[in-house]
Design a protein around this motif. Structure first.
Motif, PDB file in Angstrom:
ATOM      1  N   LEU A 250       4.129   9.770   0.769  1.00  0.00           N
ATOM      2  CA  LEU A 250       3.804  10.048   2.164  1.00  0.00           C
ATOM      3  C   LEU A 250       3.876   8.801   3.044  1.00  0.00           C
ATOM      4  CD1 LEU A 250       0.688  12.309   1.531  1.00  0.00           C
ATOM      5  CD2 LEU A 250       3.034  13.057   1.958  1.00  0.00           C
ATOM      6  N   PHE A 251       3.583   7.654   2.462  1.00  0.00           N
ATOM      7  CA  PHE A 251       3.553   6.422   3.248  1.00  0.00           C
ATOM      8  C   PHE A 251       3.676   5.243   2.305  1.00  0.00           C
ATOM      9  CE2 PHE A 251       1.230   2.772   4.961  1.00  0.00           C
ATOM     10  CZ  PHE A 251       1.779   2.662   6.232  1.00  0.00           C
ATOM     11  N   GLU A 252       4.419   4.222   2.731  1.00  0.00           N
ATOM     12  CA  GLU A 252       4.536   3.006   1.924  1.00  0.00           C
ATOM     13  C   GLU A 252       4.788   1.814   2.834  1.00  0.00           C
ATOM     14  OE1 GLU A 252       7.599   3.062  -1.031  1.00  0.00           O
ATOM     15  OE2 GLU A 252       6.597   1.566  -2.265  1.00  0.00           O
ATOM     16  N   ILE A 253       4.069   0.729   2.557  1.00  0.00           N
ATOM     17  CA  ILE A 253       4.262  -0.492   3.326  1.00  0.00           C
ATOM     18  C   ILE A 253       4.100  -1.676   2.388  1.00  0.00           C
ATOM     19  CG2 ILE A 253       1.818  -0.668   3.994  1.00  0.00           C
ATOM     20  CD1 ILE A 253       2.757  -1.758   6.717  1.00  0.00           C
ATOM     21  N   ARG A 254       4.885  -2.721   2.617  1.00  0.00           N
ATOM     22  CA  ARG A 254       4.790  -3.928   1.803  1.00  0.00           C
ATOM     23  C   ARG A 254       4.888  -5.139   2.731  1.00  0.00           C
ATOM     24  NH1 ARG A 254       4.945  -5.768  -3.280  1.00  0.00           N
ATOM     25  NH2 ARG A 254       5.002  -3.631  -4.074  1.00  0.00           N
ATOM     26  N   LYS A 255       4.031  -6.091   2.486  1.00  0.00           N
ATOM     27  CA  LYS A 255       4.021  -7.301   3.296  1.00  0.00           C
ATOM     28  C   LYS A 255       5.280  -8.104   3.065  1.00  0.00           C
ATOM     29  CE  LYS A 255       0.897 -11.179   4.276  1.00  0.00           C
ATOM     30  NZ  LYS A 255      -0.403 -11.808   3.887  1.00  0.00           N
TER      31      LYS A 255
ATOM     32  N   GLY B 172      -3.285  10.349  -3.798  1.00  0.00           N
ATOM     33  CA  GLY B 172      -3.359   9.129  -4.583  1.00  0.00           C
ATOM     34  C   GLY B 172      -2.921   7.938  -3.756  1.00  0.00           C
ATOM     35  N   THR B 173      -3.595   6.811  -3.931  1.00  0.00           N
ATOM     36  CA  THR B 173      -3.187   5.587  -3.254  1.00  0.00           C
ATOM     37  C   THR B 173      -3.010   4.467  -4.273  1.00  0.00           C
ATOM     38  OG1 THR B 173      -5.441   4.778  -2.825  1.00  0.00           O
ATOM     39  CG2 THR B 173      -4.453   6.218  -1.167  1.00  0.00           C
ATOM     40  N   SER B 174      -2.111   3.551  -3.963  1.00  0.00           N
ATOM     41  CA  SER B 174      -1.893   2.349  -4.774  1.00  0.00           C
ATOM     42  C   SER B 174      -2.003   1.151  -3.845  1.00  0.00           C
ATOM     43  CB  SER B 174      -0.516   2.372  -5.440  1.00  0.00           C
ATOM     44  OG  SER B 174      -0.383   3.484  -6.296  1.00  0.00           O
ATOM     45  N   LEU B 175      -2.988   0.316  -4.093  1.00  0.00           N
ATOM     46  CA  LEU B 175      -3.211  -0.879  -3.292  1.00  0.00           C
ATOM     47  C   LEU B 175      -2.914  -2.105  -4.145  1.00  0.00           C
ATOM     48  CD1 LEU B 175      -4.294  -2.303  -0.738  1.00  0.00           C
ATOM     49  CD2 LEU B 175      -6.592  -2.126  -1.753  1.00  0.00           C
TER      50      LEU B 175
ATOM     51  N   PHE C 274       0.848  -1.187   0.000  1.00  0.00           N
ATOM     52  CA  PHE C 274       0.000   0.000   0.000  1.00  0.00           C
ATOM     53  C   PHE C 274       0.883   1.236   0.000  1.00  0.00           C
ATOM     54  CE2 PHE C 274      -2.851   3.020   2.421  1.00  0.00           C
ATOM     55  CZ  PHE C 274      -3.755   3.208   1.379  1.00  0.00           C
ATOM     56  N   LYS C 275       0.512   2.202  -0.834  1.00  0.00           N
ATOM     57  CA  LYS C 275       1.295   3.434  -0.953  1.00  0.00           C
ATOM     58  C   LYS C 275       0.354   4.631  -0.986  1.00  0.00           C
ATOM     59  CE  LYS C 275       3.425   4.056  -4.884  1.00  0.00           C
ATOM     60  NZ  LYS C 275       4.430   3.896  -5.972  1.00  0.00           N
TER      61      LYS C 275
ATOM     62  N   TYR D  89      -1.994   5.609  11.434  1.00  0.00           N
ATOM     63  CA  TYR D  89      -1.147   6.464  10.608  1.00  0.00           C
ATOM     64  C   TYR D  89      -0.865   7.770  11.342  1.00  0.00           C
ATOM     65  CZ  TYR D  89      -2.872   3.620   6.635  1.00  0.00           C
ATOM     66  OH  TYR D  89      -3.214   2.599   5.772  1.00  0.00           O
ATOM     67  N   HIS D  90       0.406   8.174  11.362  1.00  0.00           N
ATOM     68  CA  HIS D  90       0.738   9.532  11.803  1.00  0.00           C
ATOM     69  C   HIS D  90       1.204  10.321  10.590  1.00  0.00           C
ATOM     70  CE1 HIS D  90       3.623  12.654  13.386  1.00  0.00           C
ATOM     71  NE2 HIS D  90       2.446  13.006  13.875  1.00  0.00           N
TER      72      HIS D  90
END
Length: 204
Positions: A67-72, A107-110, A54-55, A94-95
């Motif tokens: 602003l934020f990025e996480i990957r399993k 914008g988000t990328s899931l 998710f980004k 989220y902070h």
């Protein structure tokens, strides 16, 4: 300083119980405050939808800011055993800090995988609240997702124009801003995730 608005409580979302009403898209779009429980069990995800990355980024005319990025972790494999009491896997905090509220477009990328069954009308409804005051709501649909595939869902959010007092209240009350994300396949609720947000300068 503003305070979160007050609204009536919904008996279908009493704490500690599953909702007893039919959880339809129309129902979740009528909610006026965050739910106190998840409206479906983890086992409702019969399509084996798995969010793996998710980004979040701010989108301007000529640039983007991550602003934020996480990957399993690919080593964190699902063994097929679901702990129905482990809600931590569908809750996140989220902070973002106060400058996030100045962005006009997000914008988000899931990135997600699906199992052996296709998804028809895969629909995401997001409801964002400050206290018990609805501040924004979004509704997006993917008409069809091929089974046994990895997919990326790109979404653009137009951020609402916040009243200055509401904006100040959001910044001054960390974690009082919450969201419910509901995922439907052919109008059947299969996933429900929750998030809390901190827009103050301090991450505490």
């Amino acid at each position: 300083q503003a305070s979160p608005g007050q609204s009536r409580r919904l008996p279908a979302c009493s704490k500690g119980t599953m909702a007893t009403v039919e959880v339809s898209p129309d129902y979740v779009n009528s909610l006026i405050r965050p739910t106190e429980v998840f409206l479906c069990p983890l086992s409702a995800n019969v399509y084996k939808i798995d969010f793996i990355a998710f980004k979040i980024r701010a989108v301007d005319d000529n640039s983007e800011t991550l602003l934020f990025e996480i990957r399993k972790d690919p080593e964190d494999e699902d063994d097929g055993v679901i702990d129905e009491n482990d809600d931590s896997i569908r809750s996140i905090k989220y902070h973002f800090g106060p400058t996030f509220l100045d962005f006009k477009t997000i914008g988000t990328s899931l990135e997600f995988t699906v199992g052996e069954h296709p998804l028809h009308n895969f629909r995401m409804i997001e409801r964002h609240y400050w206290g018990e005051h609805l501040i924004k709501s979004y509704d997006f649909t993917l008409p069809f997702v091929i089974p046994n595939t990895t997919n990326t869902w790109e979404v653009i959010y137009t951020m609402p124009e916040l009243d200055p007092q509401v904006k100040e209240g959001i910044i001054n009350t960390p974690w009082a801003t919450k969201s419910d994300s509901f995922y439907f396949v052919n109008d059947r609720l299969v996933m429900h995730n929750k998030a809390e947000y901190n827009y103050s300068p301090s991450p505490a």
